[in-house]
Each structure stands twice: as structure tokens, then as C-alpha cells.
Design a protein around this motif. Structure first.
Motif, PDB file in Angstrom:
ATOM      1  N   PRO A  14     -16.653   4.526 -11.774  1.00  0.00           N
ATOM      2  CA  PRO A  14     -17.410   3.289 -11.977  1.00  0.00           C
ATOM      3  C   PRO A  14     -16.603   2.074 -11.519  1.00  0.00           C
ATOM      4  CG  PRO A  14     -16.387   3.941 -14.025  1.00  0.00           C
ATOM      5  CD  PRO A  14     -16.068   5.027 -13.015  1.00  0.00           C
ATOM      6  N   ASP A  15     -17.290   0.971 -11.239  1.00  0.00           N
ATOM      7  CA  ASP A  15     -16.589  -0.282 -10.953  1.00  0.00           C
ATOM      8  C   ASP A  15     -15.799  -0.680 -12.182  1.00  0.00           C
ATOM      9  OD1 ASP A  15     -17.706  -0.432  -8.429  1.00  0.00           O
ATOM     10  OD2 ASP A  15     -19.446  -1.558  -9.120  1.00  0.00           O
ATOM     11  N   PRO A  16     -14.619  -1.178 -12.069  1.00  0.00           N
ATOM     12  CA  PRO A  16     -13.857  -1.573 -10.895  1.00  0.00           C
ATOM     13  C   PRO A  16     -12.870  -0.508 -10.416  1.00  0.00           C
ATOM     14  CG  PRO A  16     -12.758  -2.460 -12.808  1.00  0.00           C
ATOM     15  CD  PRO A  16     -13.962  -1.671 -13.301  1.00  0.00           C
ATOM     16  N   VAL A  17     -12.982   0.722 -10.893  1.00  0.00           N
ATOM     17  CA  VAL A  17     -12.084   1.795 -10.471  1.00  0.00           C
ATOM     18  C   VAL A  17     -12.338   2.103  -8.999  1.00  0.00           C
ATOM     19  CG1 VAL A  17     -11.423   4.205 -10.841  1.00  0.00           C
ATOM     20  CG2 VAL A  17     -12.026   2.769 -12.798  1.00  0.00           C
ATOM     21  N   THR A  18     -11.264   2.266  -8.245  1.00  0.00           N
ATOM     22  CA  THR A  18     -11.399   2.646  -6.843  1.00  0.00           C
ATOM     23  C   THR A  18     -10.713   3.979  -6.616  1.00  0.00           C
ATOM     24  OG1 THR A  18      -9.396   1.464  -6.159  1.00  0.00           O
ATOM     25  CG2 THR A  18     -11.484   0.236  -6.065  1.00  0.00           C
ATOM     26  N   GLY A  19     -11.099   4.640  -5.567  1.00  0.00           N
ATOM     27  CA  GLY A  19     -10.488   5.914  -5.231  1.00  0.00           C
ATOM     28  C   GLY A  19     -10.863   6.311  -3.822  1.00  0.00           C
ATOM     29  N   ARG A  20     -10.113   7.281  -3.320  1.00  0.00           N
ATOM     30  CA  ARG A  20     -10.413   7.763  -1.982  1.00  0.00           C
ATOM     31  C   ARG A  20      -9.989   9.213  -1.837  1.00  0.00           C
ATOM     32  NH1 ARG A  20      -5.498   5.103  -1.631  1.00  0.00           N
ATOM     33  NH2 ARG A  20      -4.024   5.841  -0.099  1.00  0.00           N
ATOM     34  N   LYS A  21     -10.685   9.891  -0.946  1.00  0.00           N
ATOM     35  CA  LYS A  21     -10.289  11.241  -0.577  1.00  0.00           C
ATOM     36  C   LYS A  21      -9.058  11.078   0.299  1.00  0.00           C
ATOM     37  CE  LYS A  21     -12.040  15.615   1.042  1.00  0.00           C
ATOM     38  NZ  LYS A  21     -11.381  16.362  -0.001  1.00  0.00           N
ATOM     39  N   HIS A  31      -0.428  17.391  10.164  1.00  0.00           N
ATOM     40  CA  HIS A  31       0.371  18.385  10.882  1.00  0.00           C
ATOM     41  C   HIS A  31       1.774  18.538  10.280  1.00  0.00           C
ATOM     42  CE1 HIS A  31       1.553  14.569  12.662  1.00  0.00           C
ATOM     43  NE2 HIS A  31       2.668  15.159  13.065  1.00  0.00           N
ATOM     44  N   CYS A  32       2.212  17.542   9.493  1.00  0.00           N
ATOM     45  CA  CYS A  32       3.577  17.626   8.968  1.00  0.00           C
ATOM     46  C   CYS A  32       3.704  17.265   7.491  1.00  0.00           C
ATOM     47  CB  CYS A  32       4.512  16.734   9.783  1.00  0.00           C
ATOM     48  SG  CYS A  32       4.146  14.976   9.664  1.00  0.00           S
ATOM     49  N   MET A  33       2.608  16.858   6.869  1.00  0.00           N
ATOM     50  CA  MET A  33       2.668  16.470   5.464  1.00  0.00           C
ATOM     51  C   MET A  33       1.510  17.098   4.694  1.00  0.00           C
ATOM     52  SD  MET A  33       3.601  12.417   5.714  1.00  0.00           S
ATOM     53  CE  MET A  33       4.460  12.230   4.153  1.00  0.00           C
ATOM     54  N   SER A  34       1.778  17.471   3.462  1.00  0.00           N
ATOM     55  CA  SER A  34       0.726  17.929   2.561  1.00  0.00           C
ATOM     56  C   SER A  34       0.173  16.723   1.830  1.00  0.00           C
ATOM     57  CB  SER A  34       1.286  18.920   1.540  1.00  0.00           C
ATOM     58  OG  SER A  34       1.732  20.083   2.178  1.00  0.00           O
ATOM     59  N   ALA A  35      -1.003  16.873   1.241  1.00  0.00           N
ATOM     60  CA  ALA A  35      -1.613  15.733   0.563  1.00  0.00           C
ATOM     61  C   ALA A  35      -2.406  16.200  -0.645  1.00  0.00           C
ATOM     62  CB  ALA A  35      -2.537  14.983   1.526  1.00  0.00           C
ATOM     63  N   VAL A  36      -2.444  15.349  -1.674  1.00  0.00           N
ATOM     64  CA  VAL A  36      -3.328  15.615  -2.801  1.00  0.00           C
ATOM     65  C   VAL A  36      -4.758  15.348  -2.348  1.00  0.00           C
ATOM     66  CG1 VAL A  36      -1.564  15.045  -4.515  1.00  0.00           C
ATOM     67  CG2 VAL A  36      -3.165  13.270  -3.761  1.00  0.00           C
ATOM     68  N   ASP A  37      -5.723  15.815  -3.132  1.00  0.00           N
ATOM     69  CA  ASP A  37      -7.121  15.654  -2.741  1.00  0.00           C
ATOM     70  C   ASP A  37      -7.611  14.215  -2.874  1.00  0.00           C
ATOM     71  OD1 ASP A  37      -7.803  18.401  -2.044  1.00  0.00           O
ATOM     72  OD2 ASP A  37      -7.386  18.808  -4.155  1.00  0.00           O
ATOM     73  N   TRP A  38      -7.311  13.569  -3.993  1.00  0.00           N
ATOM     74  CA  TRP A  38      -7.826  12.227  -4.254  1.00  0.00           C
ATOM     75  C   TRP A  38      -6.707  11.315  -4.735  1.00  0.00           C
ATOM     76  CZ3 TRP A  38     -11.569  14.780  -8.175  1.00  0.00           C
ATOM     77  CH2 TRP A  38     -12.611  15.432  -7.508  1.00  0.00           C
ATOM     78  N   ILE A  39      -6.849  10.035  -4.445  1.00  0.00           N
ATOM     79  CA  ILE A  39      -6.019   9.001  -5.043  1.00  0.00           C
ATOM     80  C   ILE A  39      -6.971   8.056  -5.760  1.00  0.00           C
ATOM     81  CG2 ILE A  39      -4.433   7.086  -4.642  1.00  0.00           C
ATOM     82  CD1 ILE A  39      -3.357   8.628  -2.222  1.00  0.00           C
ATOM     83  N   VAL A  40      -6.755   7.914  -7.074  1.00  0.00           N
ATOM     84  CA  VAL A  40      -7.628   7.097  -7.913  1.00  0.00           C
ATOM     85  C   VAL A  40      -6.804   5.952  -8.482  1.00  0.00           C
ATOM     86  CG1 VAL A  40      -9.100   7.063  -9.959  1.00  0.00           C
ATOM     87  CG2 VAL A  40      -9.078   9.091  -8.474  1.00  0.00           C
ATOM     88  N   GLU A  41      -7.286   4.731  -8.260  1.00  0.00           N
ATOM     89  CA  GLU A  41      -6.595   3.529  -8.718  1.00  0.00           C
ATOM     90  C   GLU A  41      -7.234   3.011 -10.000  1.00  0.00           C
ATOM     91  OE1 GLU A  41      -3.888   2.116  -7.468  1.00  0.00           O
ATOM     92  OE2 GLU A  41      -3.742   3.319  -5.634  1.00  0.00           O
ATOM     93  N   LEU A  42      -6.510   3.121 -11.096  1.00  0.00           N
ATOM     94  CA  LEU A  42      -6.938   2.549 -12.368  1.00  0.00           C
ATOM     95  C   LEU A  42      -6.216   1.214 -12.558  1.00  0.00           C
ATOM     96  CD1 LEU A  42      -6.685   5.819 -14.466  1.00  0.00           C
ATOM     97  CD2 LEU A  42      -8.749   4.812 -13.484  1.00  0.00           C
ATOM     98  N   ALA A  43      -6.600   0.462 -13.568  1.00  0.00           N
ATOM     99  CA  ALA A  43      -6.003  -0.857 -13.786  1.00  0.00           C
ATOM    100  C   ALA A  43      -4.495  -0.784 -14.009  1.00  0.00           C
ATOM    101  CB  ALA A  43      -6.674  -1.547 -14.970  1.00  0.00           C
ATOM    102  N   THR A  44      -4.034   0.235 -14.738  1.00  0.00           N
ATOM    103  CA  THR A  44      -2.622   0.280 -15.115  1.00  0.00           C
ATOM    104  C   THR A  44      -1.824   1.397 -14.458  1.00  0.00           C
ATOM    105  OG1 THR A  44      -3.129   1.654 -17.041  1.00  0.00           O
ATOM    106  CG2 THR A  44      -3.096  -0.753 -17.363  1.00  0.00           C
ATOM    107  N   LYS A  45      -2.490   2.258 -13.693  1.00  0.00           N
ATOM    108  CA  LYS A  45      -1.778   3.368 -13.055  1.00  0.00           C
ATOM    109  C   LYS A  45      -2.556   3.888 -11.864  1.00  0.00           C
ATOM    110  CE  LYS A  45      -3.549   6.408 -16.560  1.00  0.00           C
ATOM    111  NZ  LYS A  45      -3.229   6.320 -17.947  1.00  0.00           N
ATOM    112  N   THR A  46      -1.846   4.624 -11.038  1.00  0.00           N
ATOM    113  CA  THR A  46      -2.450   5.329  -9.906  1.00  0.00           C
ATOM    114  C   THR A  46      -2.406   6.812 -10.226  1.00  0.00           C
ATOM    115  OG1 THR A  46      -1.697   3.652  -8.347  1.00  0.00           O
ATOM    116  CG2 THR A  46      -2.265   5.803  -7.441  1.00  0.00           C
TER     117      THR A  46
END
Length: 169
Positions: A14-21, A31-46
Motif C-alpha cells: 500500500p501507499d506509501p510503501v514502495t518496492g521493486r522486483k 551474469h556475475c551477481m545473484s539477487a534477491v527477488d524483491w526490495i521493499v522500502e518501508l519508512a524505517t527499514k529496507t
């Protein structure tokens, strides 16, 4: 509202939480780095979120569900989970997007696992990661990590609803 999907799971932000795949070709270094599936930005933490879904109907049809759970419980995936966190952290740090404490959350959507098993894996993962602020560091890399199922995710983050697509969510 932002919606993130991974396999058969959907996360509603929900707004104002942001996130991305994040685990896709867009970051350009797959090709050279692994990645988590999602990054979710909360008010006090990522939150760096890795999704493992052995209860996905497609995984069950192909007999991969039990095999995954056995491998996960044995610790076979710890190195992979550690690498996904570290590479994602390095990428985000190099992009100057690390400004809040980071919580690494591994969602294991499996009815074949109970909370005690997930806690055991969480304790093991904590030993694999640079959690906290050891001497002589001035800043933590990872504030903490969690290994949760869908139900525990929804209890821990009630505003961030995780649901299964195949159940008509």
C-alpha cells in the motif's frame, strides 16, 4: 498500490510503501551477481526479500516440492541465500541506495515446514551473514534476518499482504 509477484505468490504494497522486483535482467549484472527477488522500502527499514515457494502448484506437479524442502532443511541453500544477500547489498550500496537498516527476509512458502524448522534455518542464516555491528564496524550491513512462511509474514507485516495467486487472491 504496488504489486510484486514471484511465481505463485503476490505481495501487495500500500501507499506509501514502495518496492521493486530485483531478480531480473534490469540490474544488468545477472551474469556475475545473484539477487534477491524483491526490495521493499518501508519508512524505517529496507527489506531484501527472497521468495522460495515449494508449495507453488507448478513445483508440486513436477515433484520439486519435497526435494526443495529436504535441501533447505539440510542447509544446502545457506550459501546461495548468503550470496543473494551480499550481492544485492553490494549492488544497492554501489548505487548509493543503502541508507536505512536492512532486514533480510526469506519467505519459504511450504506447508511441509513448521515454524520451528524455519527458526532453525534462520539461526543458521544469521551465522552466515554479517548481522549487527561487530567491532570495529561503525554501521551494520544487515540489521537482522528472518525465515518465515506466508502466515508469519502476514502476521509480521500485516500492511504488506502476501497471498497465493492460484487461490484467487
Amino acid at each position: 498500490m504496488i504489486t510484486l509477484e514471484e511465481g505463485d505468490l503476490r505481495l501487495d504494497l500500500p501507499d506509501p510503501v514502495t518496492g521493486r522486483k530485483f531478480d531480473d535482467a534490469a540490474h544488468g549484472l545477472s551474469h556475475c551477481m545473484s539477487a534477491v527477488d524483491w526490495i521493499v522500502e518501508l519508512a524505517t527499514k529496507t527489506c531484501f526479500v527472497e521468495v522460495k515457494d515449494p508449495d507453488n502448484p507448478a513445483a508440486k506437479r513436477h515433484g520439486q516440492s519435497r526435494e526443495f524442502v529436504d535441501g533447505f532443511l539440510s542447509g544446502e541453500l545457506d550459501k546461495n541465500l548468503r550470496t543473494k544477500f551480499r550481492d544485492t547489498f553490494l549492488y544497492e550500496w554501489a548505487c548509493d541506495r543503502v541508507g536505512k537498516p536492512i532486514l533480510y527476509v526469506v519467505i519459504v512458502a511450504s506447508s511441509a515446514m513448521d515454524d520451528a524448522q524455519r527458526i532453525t534455518r534462520m539461526d543458521s542464516l544469521r551465522r552466515e551473514l554479517p548481522v549487527g555491528t561487530p567491532d570495529p564496524w561503525k554501521r551494520p550491513v544487515a540489521k537482522d534476518c528472518m525465515v518465515v512462511g506466508v502466515e508469519t509474514w502476514n502476521k509480521s507485516f500485516p500492511e504488506l499482504r502476501l497471498s497465493r495467486l492460484s487461490e484467487g487472491a
